[in-house]
Design a protein around this motif. Structure first.
Motif, PDB file in Angstrom:
ATOM      1  N   ARG A  18      75.178 -23.761  45.886  1.00  0.00           N
ATOM      2  CA  ARG A  18      74.282 -23.615  44.717  1.00  0.00           C
ATOM      3  C   ARG A  18      73.992 -22.145  44.450  1.00  0.00           C
ATOM      4  O   ARG A  18      73.955 -21.696  43.309  1.00  0.00           O
ATOM      5  CB  ARG A  18      72.971 -24.369  44.968  1.00  0.00           C
ATOM      6  N   ARG A  19      73.843 -21.387  45.537  1.00  0.00           N
ATOM      7  CA  ARG A  19      73.599 -19.947  45.379  1.00  0.00           C
ATOM      8  C   ARG A  19      74.783 -19.292  44.661  1.00  0.00           C
ATOM      9  O   ARG A  19      74.602 -18.527  43.714  1.00  0.00           O
ATOM     10  CB  ARG A  19      73.369 -19.303  46.755  1.00  0.00           C
ATOM     11  N   ALA A  20      75.996 -19.673  45.121  1.00  0.00           N
ATOM     12  CA  ALA A  20      77.202 -19.068  44.525  1.00  0.00           C
ATOM     13  C   ALA A  20      77.318 -19.446  43.047  1.00  0.00           C
ATOM     14  O   ALA A  20      77.603 -18.596  42.196  1.00  0.00           O
ATOM     15  CB  ALA A  20      78.442 -19.539  45.289  1.00  0.00           C
ATOM     16  N   ILE A  21      77.080 -20.726  42.731  1.00  0.00           N
ATOM     17  CA  ILE A  21      77.198 -21.172  41.326  1.00  0.00           C
ATOM     18  C   ILE A  21      76.141 -20.477  40.462  1.00  0.00           C
ATOM     19  O   ILE A  21      76.448 -19.961  39.385  1.00  0.00           O
ATOM     20  CB  ILE A  21      77.056 -22.717  41.224  1.00  0.00           C
ATOM     21  N   LEU A  22      74.885 -20.444  40.958  1.00  0.00           N
ATOM     22  CA  LEU A  22      73.822 -19.815  40.160  1.00  0.00           C
ATOM     23  C   LEU A  22      74.101 -18.339  39.930  1.00  0.00           C
ATOM     24  O   LEU A  22      73.863 -17.808  38.848  1.00  0.00           O
ATOM     25  CB  LEU A  22      72.470 -19.995  40.862  1.00  0.00           C
ATOM     26  N   LYS A  23      74.650 -17.684  40.969  1.00  0.00           N
ATOM     27  CA  LYS A  23      74.975 -16.249  40.834  1.00  0.00           C
ATOM     28  C   LYS A  23      75.969 -16.065  39.681  1.00  0.00           C
ATOM     29  O   LYS A  23      75.801 -15.182  38.838  1.00  0.00           O
ATOM     30  CB  LYS A  23      75.605 -15.745  42.134  1.00  0.00           C
ATOM     31  N   ILE A  24      77.012 -16.924  39.671  1.00  0.00           N
ATOM     32  CA  ILE A  24      78.045 -16.813  38.619  1.00  0.00           C
ATOM     33  C   ILE A  24      77.438 -17.067  37.250  1.00  0.00           C
ATOM     34  O   ILE A  24      77.656 -16.309  36.303  1.00  0.00           O
ATOM     35  CB  ILE A  24      79.198 -17.809  38.888  1.00  0.00           C
ATOM     36  N   LEU A  25      76.625 -18.140  37.158  1.00  0.00           N
ATOM     37  CA  LEU A  25      76.074 -18.506  35.849  1.00  0.00           C
ATOM     38  C   LEU A  25      75.072 -17.456  35.360  1.00  0.00           C
ATOM     39  O   LEU A  25      75.092 -17.067  34.194  1.00  0.00           O
ATOM     40  CB  LEU A  25      75.412 -19.885  35.918  1.00  0.00           C
ATOM     41  N   ILE A  26      74.203 -16.965  36.285  1.00  0.00           N
ATOM     42  CA  ILE A  26      73.152 -16.014  35.871  1.00  0.00           C
ATOM     43  C   ILE A  26      73.752 -14.632  35.563  1.00  0.00           C
ATOM     44  O   ILE A  26      73.254 -13.912  34.712  1.00  0.00           O
ATOM     45  CB  ILE A  26      72.027 -15.939  36.932  1.00  0.00           C
TER      46      ILE A  26
END
Ligand code: ATP
Length: 435
Positions: free
Chosen positions: A354-362
């Protein structure tokens, strides 16, 4: 000179000549054939007249040229109109002609008869149009049949089903591996199984093993299965053929099987290629004894798919990726090694994911120092699509408040909205299914 002018006058202005002959120009006399002026007055007259004649001649000459050009233009227009009328005549003829039935040739009997299967499945013995060349009539080819007599009128070029040709993606998807978060291990497995055999088949020959023919991606919805397949397509230089399983589930007997055959034939023709079948459970569900006729057609399609998977050489440059949310209902035959040799699970993202996905999206958003840690810990049970929805909702909050930057408060209120929507969602899958 005068003689030439007069000769021209004779051509263009015969009335003037009459005028000379009739003695209205009395000072002009003939010496033999030559018309000569008779005196200074007469010379002046004739010069003025000559000037007038020259001018007339010039005007007439220009007029002739203009008319000739116009004539040529009109002839060209007429030609164009004739062609249009011919084409329209032919179109009218085509519109008036009755439709032909499409069938498949099964067998040739003697010189002038054949056995054909019409599109509704009935088999007929019919006559063959004598103008058709015998060599083009091969069992299995598509033919057009007259509506009344069902006689073979013409042989059709082998065509692909439009659904199959439509599945070939002309433009490569623009997803790159870097846009996918938390699935590094799965990406590595997929690349190894799909990209490596396509790019370096010699490695497998040297080691003496067969590369996987296909890969099955399974996991809950919205976790990035389609995204991974798109990234493989974008990265590899292969033709990407994408189909949803339900498109292969057809109404008529044999149609689904034919489409699977055509799908693989197209993939072989366009190789190196990757076939991506999304929602494969639509045709790959367990076969049951108590099946309706519709179920049996779906089962036949599945059997054709298994036959095709068995039929191609693992080193052929055709690879297949399938995706499903319901691996529990898939037929065991699909899952045995030699078909989808590699089964890759794409699970719900854990904290790291989730951290990796949020980093990409944000990173794509314009934000004011957002605390990712808080978002990561508050989004337990969120899939990639939920996290994307969270970011979109936060962005919408900022837009609603006419701000160009997304604040932490926007994310917090978006979090509440998305959690509420998830709780209200009636389509949530039982958690134990992927446990
Ligand atoms: P379904 O089984 O319903 O077809 P899926 O697993 O194929 O779902 P995708 O269509 O790949 O899910 O993902 C939906 C959206 O969620 C993607 O467009 C992407 O924006 C986001 N998403 C999902 N997983 C990830 C991820 N791991 N990294 C970044 N974005 C993701």
């Amino acid at each position: 000179m005068v003689r030439i002018e007069m000769a021209l006058l004779l051509i263009h202005r015969p009335n003037r000549l009459k005028y000379v002959d009739s003695g209205v120009m009395p000072n002009m006399t003939y010496e033999g054939d030559v018309l000569r002026p008779g005196g200074s007055e007469a010379v002046r007259h004739s010069e003025t007249d000559l000037k007038g004649l020259k001018q007339d001649f010039r005007q007439l000459h220009e007029k002739v040229q203009r008319i000739t050009t116009e004539k040529m233009q009109l002839e060209r227009e007429l030609d164009g109109l004739r062609k249009t009328s011919q084409r329209l005549d032919e179109e009218v003829k085509l519109l008036r002609s009755p439709p032909l039935i499409i069938g498949h040739l099964q067998d040739l009997i003697g010189e002038h008869s054949a056995v054909v299967r019409s599109s509704n499945g009935t088999v007929f013995k019919v006559s063959v149009n004598s103008s058709i060349e015998r060599e083009t009539l091969k069992p299995g080819c598509r033919v057009t049949l007259n509506q009344d007599s069902l006689a073979i009128i013409d042989v059709l070029l082998d065509g692909w089903d439009p659904l199959i040709t439509g599945a070939e993606m002309i433009e490569r998807p623009n997803v790159v591996y870097d846009q996918i978060g938390g699935l590094d291990e799965q990406i590595a497995l997929l690349r190894e199984a799909i990209e490596l055999p396509l790019e370096k088949p010699e490695l497998f020959v040297a080691v003496g093993i067969e590369p996987p023919k296909g890969v099955l991606l399974m996991g809950p919805p919205g976790c990035g299965k389609t995204m991974i397949a798109k990234a493989v397509a974008a990265h590899s230089k292969s033709t990407f053929i994408r189909l949803v399983g339900s498109e292969l589930a057809q109404k008529y007997i044999g149609e689904g099987g034919r489409m699977v055959r055509e799908l693989f034939a197209l993939a072989r023709e366009k190789s190196p290629s990757i076939i991506f079948i999304d929602e494969i459970d639509a045709i790959g569900a367990k076969r049951l004894d108590t099946a309706t006729s519709g179920d049996r057609e779906v089962q036949r399609t599945l059997m054709q798919l298994l036959a095709e998977l068995d039929g191609f050489n693992p080193l052929d440059s055709v690879k297949i990726i399938a995706a499903t949310n319901r691996h529990d209902i898939l037929d065991d035959a699909l899952l045995r090694p030699g078909r989808f040799d590699r089964i890759i699970e794409i699970p719900l993202p854990n904290e790291k994911g989730r951290r990796a996905i949020l980093k990409i999206l944000i990173s794509k958003m314009s934000t004011n120092r957002v605390q990712i840690g808080h978002l990561v810990s508050s989004t337990d049970g969120f899939c990639g699509a939920d996290l994307k929805a969270l970011c979109v909702e936060a962005g919408m909050q900022a837009i609603r408040c006419s701000r160009g930057r997304v604040r932490v408060s926007d994310f917090n209120s978006a979090l509440k909205t998305v959690i509420k929507a998830k709780q209200e969602s009636t389509t949530a899958l039982p958690a134990e299914l992927y446990g």
